[in-house]
Design a protein around this motif. Structure first.
Motif, PDB file in Angstrom:
ATOM      1  N   ARG A 167       6.347  -7.073   2.674  1.00 53.24           N
ATOM      2  CA  ARG A 167       5.438  -5.730   2.071  1.00 53.24           C
ATOM      3  C   ARG A 167       4.377  -5.795   2.569  1.00 53.24           C
ATOM      4  O   ARG A 167       4.055  -6.846   2.258  1.00 53.24           O
ATOM      5  N   LEU A 168       4.305  -4.619   3.196  1.00 52.18           N
ATOM      6  CA  LEU A 168       2.532  -4.630   3.835  1.00 52.18           C
ATOM      7  C   LEU A 168       1.694  -4.491   2.594  1.00 52.18           C
ATOM      8  O   LEU A 168       2.332  -3.140   1.835  1.00 52.18           O
ATOM      9  N   THR A 169       0.723  -4.551   2.154  1.00 52.34           N
ATOM     10  CA  THR A 169      -0.257  -3.807   1.309  1.00 52.34           C
ATOM     11  C   THR A 169      -0.926  -2.746   1.282  1.00 52.34           C
ATOM     12  O   THR A 169      -0.620  -1.976   2.699  1.00 52.34           O
ATOM     13  N   THR A 170      -1.182  -2.378   0.746  1.00 48.13           N
ATOM     14  CA  THR A 170      -1.892  -1.024   0.185  1.00 48.13           C
ATOM     15  C   THR A 170      -2.915  -0.734   1.699  1.00 48.13           C
ATOM     16  O   THR A 170      -2.873   0.091   2.249  1.00 48.13           O
ATOM     17  N   PHE A 171      -3.793  -1.580   1.780  1.00 43.28           N
ATOM     18  CA  PHE A 171      -4.426  -2.014   2.545  1.00 43.28           C
ATOM     19  C   PHE A 171      -4.550  -1.741   3.760  1.00 43.28           C
ATOM     20  O   PHE A 171      -4.808  -1.159   5.206  1.00 43.28           O
ATOM     21  N   SER A 172      -3.769  -2.335   4.188  1.00 41.64           N
ATOM     22  CA  SER A 172      -3.590  -2.409   6.126  1.00 41.64           C
ATOM     23  C   SER A 172      -1.928  -1.306   6.429  1.00 41.64           C
ATOM     24  O   SER A 172      -2.516  -0.312   7.048  1.00 41.64           O
ATOM     25  N   ASP A 173      -1.832  -0.399   5.492  1.00 38.44           N
ATOM     26  CA  ASP A 173      -1.077   0.542   5.323  1.00 38.44           C
ATOM     27  C   ASP A 173      -2.168   2.488   5.646  1.00 38.44           C
ATOM     28  O   ASP A 173      -2.074   2.709   5.981  1.00 38.44           O
ATOM     29  N   TYR A 174      -3.267   2.144   4.500  1.00 36.30           N
ATOM     30  CA  TYR A 174      -4.856   2.893   4.779  1.00 36.30           C
ATOM     31  C   TYR A 174      -5.240   2.741   5.997  1.00 36.30           C
ATOM     32  O   TYR A 174      -5.661   3.287   6.845  1.00 36.30           O
ATOM     33  N   ALA A 175      -4.507   1.088   6.856  1.00 32.76           N
ATOM     34  CA  ALA A 175      -5.458   0.860   8.419  1.00 32.76           C
ATOM     35  C   ALA A 175      -5.033   1.561   9.486  1.00 32.76           C
ATOM     36  O   ALA A 175      -4.876   2.634  10.218  1.00 32.76           O
ATOM     37  N   LEU A 176      -3.264   1.484   9.026  1.00 35.12           N
ATOM     38  CA  LEU A 176      -3.254   2.087  10.243  1.00 35.12           C
ATOM     39  C   LEU A 176      -2.691   4.117   9.571  1.00 35.12           C
ATOM     40  O   LEU A 176      -2.728   4.731  10.701  1.00 35.12           O
ATOM     41  N   ARG A 177      -2.930   4.567   9.085  1.00 34.03           N
ATOM     42  CA  ARG A 177      -2.441   5.600   8.636  1.00 34.03           C
ATOM     43  C   ARG A 177      -4.160   5.903   9.599  1.00 34.03           C
ATOM     44  O   ARG A 177      -4.776   7.267   9.516  1.00 34.03           O
ATOM     45  N   VAL A 178      -5.560   5.229   8.296  1.00 32.49           N
ATOM     46  CA  VAL A 178      -6.919   6.032   9.669  1.00 32.49           C
ATOM     47  C   VAL A 178      -7.079   5.442  10.764  1.00 32.49           C
ATOM     48  O   VAL A 178      -7.380   6.780  11.672  1.00 32.49           O
ATOM     49  N   LEU A 179      -5.901   4.945  11.481  1.00 31.92           N
ATOM     50  CA  LEU A 179      -6.325   4.507  13.161  1.00 31.92           C
ATOM     51  C   LEU A 179      -5.835   5.769  13.445  1.00 31.92           C
ATOM     52  O   LEU A 179      -5.831   6.601  14.655  1.00 31.92           O
ATOM     53  N   MET A 180      -4.239   6.551  13.088  1.00 35.05           N
ATOM     54  CA  MET A 180      -3.489   7.664  13.453  1.00 35.05           C
ATOM     55  C   MET A 180      -4.029   8.565  13.340  1.00 35.05           C
ATOM     56  O   MET A 180      -3.896   9.317  14.523  1.00 35.05           O
ATOM     57  N   ARG A 207      -2.198  -8.093  11.550  1.00 37.01           N
ATOM     58  CA  ARG A 207      -3.078  -9.784  11.353  1.00 37.01           C
ATOM     59  C   ARG A 207      -4.645  -9.609  11.062  1.00 37.01           C
ATOM     60  O   ARG A 207      -4.539  -9.812  10.242  1.00 37.01           O
ATOM     61  N   ALA A 208      -4.896  -8.475  11.364  1.00 37.46           N
ATOM     62  CA  ALA A 208      -5.909  -8.407  11.081  1.00 37.46           C
ATOM     63  C   ALA A 208      -6.659  -7.675   9.348  1.00 37.46           C
ATOM     64  O   ALA A 208      -7.543  -7.678   9.243  1.00 37.46           O
ATOM     65  N   THR A 209      -5.246  -6.836   9.154  1.00 38.09           N
ATOM     66  CA  THR A 209      -5.672  -6.450   7.931  1.00 38.09           C
ATOM     67  C   THR A 209      -4.734  -7.233   6.466  1.00 38.09           C
ATOM     68  O   THR A 209      -5.013  -6.194   5.937  1.00 38.09           O
ATOM     69  N   GLU A 210      -3.866  -8.251   6.771  1.00 39.45           N
ATOM     70  CA  GLU A 210      -3.361  -8.417   6.132  1.00 39.45           C
ATOM     71  C   GLU A 210      -3.939  -9.941   5.673  1.00 39.45           C
ATOM     72  O   GLU A 210      -4.673 -10.164   6.325  1.00 39.45           O
ATOM     73  N   ALA A 211      -4.462  -9.742   4.283  1.00 43.79           N
ATOM     74  CA  ALA A 211      -4.706 -11.128   3.398  1.00 43.79           C
ATOM     75  C   ALA A 211      -4.154 -12.511   3.639  1.00 43.79           C
ATOM     76  O   ALA A 211      -5.472 -13.112   4.055  1.00 43.79           O
ATOM     77  N   ASP A 212      -2.956 -12.107   3.278  1.00 40.72           N
ATOM     78  CA  ASP A 212      -2.443 -13.452   3.076  1.00 40.72           C
ATOM     79  C   ASP A 212      -0.761 -13.132   3.552  1.00 40.72           C
ATOM     80  O   ASP A 212      -0.274 -12.225   3.204  1.00 40.72           O
ATOM     81  N   PHE A 213      -0.449 -13.884   4.361  1.00 44.33           N
ATOM     82  CA  PHE A 213       1.337 -13.935   4.965  1.00 44.33           C
ATOM     83  C   PHE A 213       1.910 -15.545   4.147  1.00 44.33           C
ATOM     84  O   PHE A 213       2.979 -15.704   4.417  1.00 44.33           O
ATOM     85  N   ALA A 214       1.347 -15.575   2.912  1.00 45.33           N
ATOM     86  CA  ALA A 214       2.362 -16.577   2.272  1.00 45.33           C
ATOM     87  C   ALA A 214       3.242 -15.861   1.422  1.00 45.33           C
ATOM     88  O   ALA A 214       2.501 -16.075   0.199  1.00 45.33           O
ATOM     89  N   LEU A 215       4.798 -15.847   1.845  1.00 48.93           N
ATOM     90  CA  LEU A 215       6.081 -15.750   1.410  1.00 48.93           C
ATOM     91  C   LEU A 215       6.231 -16.156   0.508  1.00 48.93           C
ATOM     92  O   LEU A 215       6.359 -15.359  -1.170  1.00 48.93           O
ATOM     93  N   VAL A 216       5.638 -17.408   0.078  1.00 49.56           N
ATOM     94  CA  VAL A 216       6.026 -18.065  -0.771  1.00 49.56           C
ATOM     95  C   VAL A 216       5.457 -19.464  -1.511  1.00 49.56           C
ATOM     96  O   VAL A 216       4.346 -19.230  -0.944  1.00 49.56           O
ATOM     97  N   GLU A 217       5.560 -19.645  -2.711  1.00 44.63           N
ATOM     98  CA  GLU A 217       3.947 -20.761  -3.529  1.00 44.63           C
ATOM     99  C   GLU A 217       4.085 -21.566  -1.689  1.00 44.63           C
ATOM    100  O   GLU A 217       3.373 -22.189  -1.896  1.00 44.63           O
ATOM    101  N   CYS A 218       4.877 -22.597  -0.862  1.00 42.72           N
ATOM    102  CA  CYS A 218       4.850 -23.155  -0.554  1.00 42.72           C
ATOM    103  C   CYS A 218       3.678 -23.459   0.515  1.00 42.72           C
ATOM    104  O   CYS A 218       3.339 -24.321   1.644  1.00 42.72           O
ATOM    105  N   PHE A 219       3.561 -22.004   1.199  1.00 45.93           N
ATOM    106  CA  PHE A 219       2.828 -21.197   2.067  1.00 45.93           C
ATOM    107  C   PHE A 219       1.250 -21.678   1.890  1.00 45.93           C
ATOM    108  O   PHE A 219       0.322 -20.944   2.436  1.00 45.93           O
TER     109      PHE A 219
END
Length: 147
Positions: free
Chosen positions: A2-15, A80-92
């Motif tokens: 799931r994308l963060t709200t930050f990325s969602d808003y970034a896409l909306r601003v660009l649109m 990639r520029a707006t998502e702070a973390d792609f650690a899907l699980v603890e080991c990442f």
């Protein structure tokens, strides 16, 4: 994933910026168009400006607009520029304490899934998702069904 709200808003601003063409738009205008907090949008616009997607003009008649044509703004790069973390699980993540990490086969599968997720965004640009200015003027959300 799931994308963060930050990325969602970034896409909306660009649109929204893409629909405005070369016209400067403001945080207030964008906030009203989406019913989103101005505070959140200021942070988003700042990150998009720092990453070269927007040009910001200060002052009384200032605002922001796209710095590149929509067809040159890749959605994968924006994510990639707006998502702070792609650690899907603890080991990442830093501080991993999972006892099976050294022998676990799950990280390879999760990495493949994450790569596939991002690769889909890599196939699209802002030009693929631009809406007409009239959509924003009506104030009614336009939803499209998934393919």
């Amino acid at each position: 994933m799931r994308l963060t709200t930050f990325s969602d808003y970034a896409l909306r601003v660009l649109m929204y910026a893409a629909s405005a063409g070369d016209r400067l738009i403001t945080i207030e205008e964008t906030s009203a168009a989406y019913s989103i907090s101005k505070t959140h949008l200021m942070k988003v616009v700042n990150v998009l400006t720092r990453n070269g997607y927007l040009i910001s003009v200060r002052g009384r008649s200032g605002g922001f607009r796209l710095s590149l044509p929509p067809e040159r703004i890749n959605l994968g790069a924006v994510i990639r520029a707006t998502e702070a973390d792609f650690a899907l699980v603890e080991c990442f993540a830093t501080g991993n304490q999972c006892v099976v990490t050294k022998n676990c086969k799950l990280p390879a599968i999760l990495n493949e899934a994450l790569t596939s997720f991002l690769n889909v965004f890599d196939h699209y640009t802002l030009a693929d998702i631009v809406l007409s200015p009239q959509v924003f003027a009506t104030g009614s959300p336009a939803r499209s069904s998934p393919p």
